[in-house]
Design an enzyme around this catalytic site. Structure first.
Site, PDB file in Angstrom:
ATOM      1  NE  ARG A   1      -4.276  -1.282  -0.079  1.00 45.07           N
ATOM      2  CZ  ARG A   1      -4.457  -2.225  -0.998  1.00 45.07           C
ATOM      3  NH1 ARG A   1      -3.525  -2.494  -1.890  1.00 45.07           N
ATOM      4  NH2 ARG A   1      -5.593  -2.897  -1.050  1.00 45.07           N
TER       5      ARG A   1
ATOM      6  CG  HIS B   1      -3.989  -0.749  -7.039  1.00 49.57           C
ATOM      7  ND1 HIS B   1      -4.195  -0.094  -5.852  1.00 49.57           N
ATOM      8  CD2 HIS B   1      -4.077  -2.073  -6.738  1.00 49.57           C
ATOM      9  CE1 HIS B   1      -4.411  -0.985  -4.888  1.00 49.57           C
ATOM     10  NE2 HIS B   1      -4.339  -2.196  -5.407  1.00 49.57           N
TER      11      HIS B   1
HETATM   12  C1  GLV Z   1      -5.629  -5.051  -4.269  1.00 49.47           C
HETATM   13  O1  GLV Z   1      -4.832  -4.221  -3.994  1.00 49.47           O
HETATM   14  C2  GLV Z   1      -6.344  -5.795  -3.284  1.00 49.47           C
HETATM   15  O2  GLV Z   1      -6.328  -5.381  -2.119  1.00 49.47           O
HETATM   16  O3  GLV Z   1      -6.948  -6.809  -3.625  1.00 49.47           O
END
Ligand code: GLV
Length: 279
Positions: A198, A245
């Site tokens: 993160r 992401h």
């Molecule tokens: C992606 O980042 C998830 O948390 O699945």
């Protein structure tokens, strides 16, 4: 896709999308990634929030105090992340970044490269995803060492200093926020950081400063703010690779089987794999 897949695994249940008109009191489980908080709180009879994501940092205190939260532990998603990480490990180990720069100057130059066993990859964060990433990297012959608070063979500073590449898988919690800062990046020296955990676990200002110095590169898939704002200096730093992401995608086909098993296990009165322990 989700509705069809879940109905396939749990044929006696009724699944609807978030757009359906429903009585909130009829909701037994909510399978979701991001759902309006007020609506979640209106599902008074809900037995659990079964996330379609591995991450759980978007769950607010009022939600987690009311309902059990189960995160997604999908081996296929872990594999997706492992392949993303492995491809960047190979990229830097085989100097593809240097060759690309040399090509721009029509410069033919072979480089001395270590063999995989002498290239050390560190995986920060334990659990299903961490183990899969480690196995995948080791299977290709790379040196690989893991580090978590409860399981490590060296100090965190030593870990950063020993590794050529550190892969960060940490979630965003009060313990991890800003953890990868000037000190640990200083230990990493000319190494590479891959962040698929993160964004807030890495101090961006310290990262930019380290990249302006010796640090070789950062591959970033997660950010403090997503989408990454246009004006963010990470976009244009020559040593930064930005991906939006996408390191670990949720595939409804495989994830629905895991979610269905979580639902079955809650109904049996068991603790589902992936029950989040906050705090
Ligand atoms: C992606 O980042 C998830 O948390 O699945």
């Amino acid at each position: 896709m989700w509705v069809e897949q879940l109905a396939h695994h749990l044929p006696d249940d009724t699944f609807v999308t978030k757009h359906a008109e429903i009585d909130p009191l009829d909701v037994e489980f909510l399978v979701h990634w991001k759902h309006p908080i007020e609506r979640i709180l209106s599902y008074s009879n809900m037995k659990a929030l079964v996330l379609a994501s591995a991450g759980f940092d978007h769950i607010t205190a009022e939600v987690r105090e009311r309902f059990p939260v189960v995160r997604l532990l999908d081996p296929d998603m872990a594999n997706d992340i492992a392949l993303y990480c492995l491809s960047w490990v190979i990229h830097f180990h085989r100097d593809f970044d240097v060759f690309a720069a040399n090509q721009r100057q029509s410069h033919w130059k072979k480089l001395e490269m270590s063999f995989p066993r002498d290239y050390l990859v560190g995986v920060l964060g334990a659990g299903q995803i961490g183990s899969t990433v480690m196995e995948t990297i080791r299977r290709q012959g790379y040196g690989c060492v893991g580090w978590s608070r409860s399981n490590h063979d060296r100090s965190q500073a030593q870990f950063f200093s020993d590794c050529d590449v550190v892969i960060n898988l940490l979630p965003n919690t009060p313990h991890t926020e800003g953890l990868i800062g000037a000190e640990l990046l200083g230990e990493l020296g000319s190494g590479v950081l891959i962040n698929v955990g993160r964004g807030p676990t890495v101090d961006s200002a310290a990262l930019l400063a380290a990249l302006d110095g010796d640090m070789r590169a950062a591959v970033l898939d997660v950010f403090d703010v997503e989408p990454l704002p246009d004006t963010d200096p990470l976009w244009s730093h020559p040593k930064v690779i930005v991906t939006p992401h996408v390191a670990g995608r949720t595939d409804p086909f495989t994830a629905s089987a895991v979610v269905a098993e979580n639902i079955r296990s809650i109904r049996r009165g068991e603790t589902p794999a992936g029950l989040v322990k906050f705090g």
